[in-house]
Structures are given as structure tokens and as C-alpha cells.
Write a protein that holds these residues in place. Sequence first.
Motif, PDB file in Angstrom:
ATOM      1  N   LEU A 160      43.069  23.240  45.843  1.00 38.82           N
ATOM      2  CA  LEU A 160      42.079  23.281  44.770  1.00 38.82           C
ATOM      3  C   LEU A 160      41.138  24.470  44.949  1.00 38.82           C
ATOM      4  N   TYR A 161      40.809  24.764  46.192  1.00 42.53           N
ATOM      5  CA  TYR A 161      39.956  25.914  46.483  1.00 42.53           C
ATOM      6  C   TYR A 161      40.533  27.193  45.888  1.00 42.53           C
ATOM      7  N   ASP A 162      41.849  27.366  45.984  1.00 38.71           N
ATOM      8  CA  ASP A 162      42.490  28.562  45.429  1.00 38.71           C
ATOM      9  C   ASP A 162      42.349  28.649  43.915  1.00 38.71           C
ATOM     10  N   ASN A 163      41.967  27.549  43.274  1.00 35.53           N
ATOM     11  CA  ASN A 163      41.817  27.518  41.830  1.00 35.53           C
ATOM     12  C   ASN A 163      40.351  27.401  41.400  1.00 35.53           C
ATOM     13  N   ASP A 164      39.454  27.677  42.317  1.00 40.62           N
ATOM     14  CA  ASP A 164      38.016  27.649  42.048  1.00 40.62           C
ATOM     15  C   ASP A 164      37.475  29.056  42.249  1.00 40.62           C
ATOM     16  N   ALA A 165      37.322  29.786  41.149  1.00 43.42           N
ATOM     17  CA  ALA A 165      36.932  31.193  41.251  1.00 43.42           C
ATOM     18  C   ALA A 165      35.554  31.360  41.878  1.00 43.42           C
ATOM     19  N   CYS A 166      34.615  30.454  41.570  1.00 40.86           N
ATOM     20  CA  CYS A 166      33.285  30.558  42.167  1.00 40.86           C
ATOM     21  C   CYS A 166      33.369  30.428  43.684  1.00 40.86           C
ATOM     22  N   ALA A 167      34.247  29.545  44.150  1.00 34.94           N
ATOM     23  CA  ALA A 167      34.352  29.306  45.583  1.00 34.94           C
ATOM     24  C   ALA A 167      34.987  30.486  46.308  1.00 34.94           C
TER      25      ALA A 167
END
Length: 327
Positions: A160-167
Amino acid sequence: MRREQFTTHSTYLGRDMHAIAYGEAGAYPIVAVPTQDAMADEWEGFGMVDVLAPLIDEGRIQLFCVDTVDHDSWTDGSGDDERRAATQEAYYDYLVEELLAEVHERNASKLRPLAVGCDLGATQAALLALRRPDLFQGCIALSGIYHTSRFFGDWMNDTLYDNDACAFLSNMEPTHPYVRLYNERQLVFCVGQGAWEDSIDDLRVISEELDRLGVGAWCDFWGFDVSHDWPWWKRQIAYFLPIVLDQIADGAEPGEKDAGPAGGAGAGAPEAEAAGGARESERPRLVTEKGARRFAPAKGSDDMVGACSMVPERRKGAAPLNWLAEG
């Protein structure tokens, strides 16, 4: 206008995926991802294809509209989070590995497509441009959501992190090889400040992180009358897309072009009129904190930085994503 609907079987998703191509091979390829839970015919049904018809008929663009699987990922609120995240990642893999190959074949070129979208389609378009700038020329992301917490709450894993641009942008260092590519691409993000526009803070985070990295993205905050809806998205795509196409065609060096007229989106933009945009007196005033900056590909640059996505690693023990918007 040439219109061709086609179906491919995605091995990543384990299902058939539909897409529609508008226009002729050889024109600049545009990959359009529809809004939340929608399918490939959405842009046609809501008149977005009509807005872009002059660019298609003039042979400037070939538009590829695709299906989503959001109902099995982002919006499946009762589903298992790991499966939902894995489905989103599989959809990303479908776009990058399978759809992109189909686009190159049907477009009869190896041109890097521009990814565009509204709402969750903007989210997907941004992920394509930010995770694979070696494969995509950039994005025009309208009213996107860039925090996965909007759909997953505080839950997070590496997928999911890979799909969270802000993160992942917050963990990227200015020395990362993608920073150079970002500055050689067209990265356009826009959000209104009116009804139903709930992602204003998301774009502020994106803008701040890209600014920290030294990336000259174009992040625009349109007026308080600009709502999260198709009439505004039509005006926005009619304004931004011709400008981006001109930059790509010019092949200008990064930073070579100025920020454009200070009077707002409408000033000096006859292309938007031709593509069905609002009259100048009706266009919203742009509200920008840093000023818009536009960049085009550097001549002779070496784009290939690796065969896999280079998203920065997730920091161990990172706080839930809500902390990003709160500073």
C-alpha cells in the motif's frame, strides 16, 4: 473520429480488461483512467472525449480509456486490507506491463504516454508518472487523492505504501535518480477549492514534497467556486492538455519556459477555447502559493534508470499517514 474497443486478458488481475482507443496511430498517446469504480466508456459518456475531439481529429493525440478495478481495491471497505492493497498493485502492474505494451502496439510508436485522470483516475495517473517516469511522460491529475488513508484508515503495509504518493515522496531524497526525470517530465496537479473537493490538503503535501526535492511540478489550486465535478474537469483538461502537448513537441530544456500569465487559467490560452473550455471571463482564478512552473523533456537525456520501480523504502516505524497532512 476513429473509435476502437478492445479487450485484453490481464495475467496480473486474472480477468479481462476493456479499453477504448480514440484517434489514429502515430498521434501522441494519452492514457486516461476513469473516476472511482468506473469503466472505459465513462469519459465518452460524460462528454470528456467530446472536449478532446479537436485534438483527436487534428491528429495531435490518440486517447486510450481503460477500466478500473476500484470496487475490489480502494472502495471495498469490507474486504481484507492486504488483498485490497494487492489488487491495487496488480492493477498498477496491469497498466505498466500489459496496457502500456498494447498502447505502444496500437499507437505504432515507443512514445512515452501521458497519464491523465480525474478523482481516483488522477490518483492512478499520478502513481504512473511518479513511480515510472522512465515509461510515462508525466501526468495531468485533476482532483486526485494521494493519501491511502482516505480508504484504508491507519492501516499500511509495503504494498500500500508504494501506492501512497504522499508517503513515498516524503521518503525520497533529492539525490534520488527519479528527481532528474521528474524535472524532465510534465507533472501537472490541479484541485478546486469548492464543493466536494476533499483532497486540497493532499495536493498541498504533494506540492511541498516536490518543492523540497527541487522538482518544478505545476500544482494549481483553482477557485472556491470550482467543484469536484465533470464541468470543471472538462475546463481543466481543455486548458492544461494543449499546453503540455506544446511543451512535449517543443522539447524545451527544463526551466526554459516561464510560468505563464499571472491572471489565471484563462489568460492567453486560446487552445482551451478551441477544445471547448470556458470563455476567459468565466474561467476560475488560479490560486497558487509558489507560482506555476512548467518543464519539458531535456534534449538527449538518458531516461532509463532501471527496469523496476524505484519508490523509496518505507521508513521503519513510520507513523500513520495522517501525520503527513498535519505536518
